[in-house]
Design a protein around this motif. Sequence first.
Motif, PDB file in Angstrom:
ATOM      1  N   LEU B  50       0.825  -1.189   0.000  1.00 17.53           N
ATOM      2  CA  LEU B  50       0.000   0.000   0.000  1.00 17.53           C
ATOM      3  C   LEU B  50       0.865   1.246   0.000  1.00 17.53           C
ATOM      4  O   LEU B  50       2.054   1.200   0.326  1.00 17.53           O
ATOM      5  CB  LEU B  50      -0.962   0.012   1.187  1.00 17.53           C
ATOM      6  N   ARG B  52       0.438   5.287   1.407  1.00 18.71           N
ATOM      7  CA  ARG B  52      -0.382   6.219   2.160  1.00 18.71           C
ATOM      8  C   ARG B  52      -0.580   7.520   1.378  1.00 18.71           C
ATOM      9  O   ARG B  52       0.148   7.788   0.429  1.00 18.71           O
ATOM     10  CB  ARG B  52       0.256   6.502   3.521  1.00 18.71           C
ATOM     11  N   GLU B  61       4.217   0.327   2.285  1.00 18.84           N
ATOM     12  CA  GLU B  61       4.418  -0.918   3.017  1.00 18.84           C
ATOM     13  C   GLU B  61       4.259  -2.049   2.008  1.00 18.84           C
ATOM     14  O   GLU B  61       3.443  -1.949   1.092  1.00 18.84           O
ATOM     15  CB  GLU B  61       3.379  -1.089   4.136  1.00 18.84           C
ATOM     16  N   PRO B 104      -6.739   4.222   9.152  1.00 19.74           N
ATOM     17  CA  PRO B 104      -6.477   5.127  10.285  1.00 19.74           C
ATOM     18  C   PRO B 104      -5.268   4.652  11.075  1.00 19.74           C
ATOM     19  O   PRO B 104      -4.976   3.452  11.116  1.00 19.74           O
ATOM     20  CB  PRO B 104      -7.767   5.048  11.101  1.00 19.74           C
ATOM     21  N   PRO B 105      -4.548   5.568  11.703  1.00 20.25           N
ATOM     22  CA  PRO B 105      -3.283   5.205  12.355  1.00 20.25           C
ATOM     23  C   PRO B 105      -3.414   4.168  13.465  1.00 20.25           C
ATOM     24  O   PRO B 105      -2.535   3.325  13.609  1.00 20.25           O
ATOM     25  CB  PRO B 105      -2.779   6.539  12.914  1.00 20.25           C
TER      26      PRO B 105
END
Lengths: 108, 124
Positions: B50, B52, B61, B104-105
Motif C-alpha cells: 500500500l 499512504r 508498506e 487510520p493510524p
Amino acid sequence: SSELTQDPAVSVALGQTVRITCQGDSLRSFYASWYQQKPGQAPVLVIYGRNNRPSGIPDRFSGSSSGNTASLTITGAQAEDEADYYCNSRDSSGNHVLFGGGTKLTVL
Amino acid sequence: EVQLVESGGDLVHPGRSLRLSCTASGFTFGDYAMSWFSQAPGKGLEWVGLIRSKAYGGTTEYAASVKGRFTISRDDSKSIAYLQMNSLRTEDTAVYYCSRGFIPPVSAWWFDPWGQGTLVTVSS
C-alpha cells in the motif's frame, strides 16, 4: 502470529443463519473486515470496523468479535449470498495486512 | 460513483518487469491510501502493498514476498496508483486488484471499493 484462519467451507439452508469465523492473534488488537467474492468478480466489502456495513450491503450481514475470533453472521441466508468470504486485518505490527484463506459458503 | 480501473496486465517472461496502473474516479484521490492485492488462479486473496496519502507521508508498506521487487507509487494529479513489478517470477501469476484504503493510524483498516482486476501471467 501472522495468520488468519478460516474454515474452508460452510453450508447453510436457505433462510437460515450462518456464522463464518476467522481466528488470529492480530484480532485481539484490530477488528476484522469481511469481503464477499463471487466467481469471476472482484471482492466486495461487506463488514468493516466493529460492525459497520457499507452502503448497499443488506442488514442480514453483521459482524462481531471476541478475543482472537472475528465472526461474520448472515441472518436469513439468500441464494445470492453463495460466495467466497475473506476476513482481513492488520497484522500485530500494525503496518501489514493479513487475509484469511477464505470460506466457501454454499446455500442449500 | 467511486470507480477503480486497473490496466497493464500482460504475459511476461520470468525475470522481466511490468507496470500496472489503477485509475481512480469519483473521489478525491489524494486524500486516500491505495493498496494492491493479488489472487493466483483458484487461490485466495493476498495483500501486495500500500501507499499512504501525502498527508501521511506517502509512505509505502509491502508484503515480504514482494519487498525489494515491487514498488508502489502514485500520481495524485492524474488520480493513478502504480505497481511496478520487477524480477517477476512464475509464482507472481495472478489477477491484481487495486483498492482504496481506509487506514487510520490506530484502528482497523479496510479496503473499498476494489477494481475489476488485471491478469498478470509470468511464463516462459
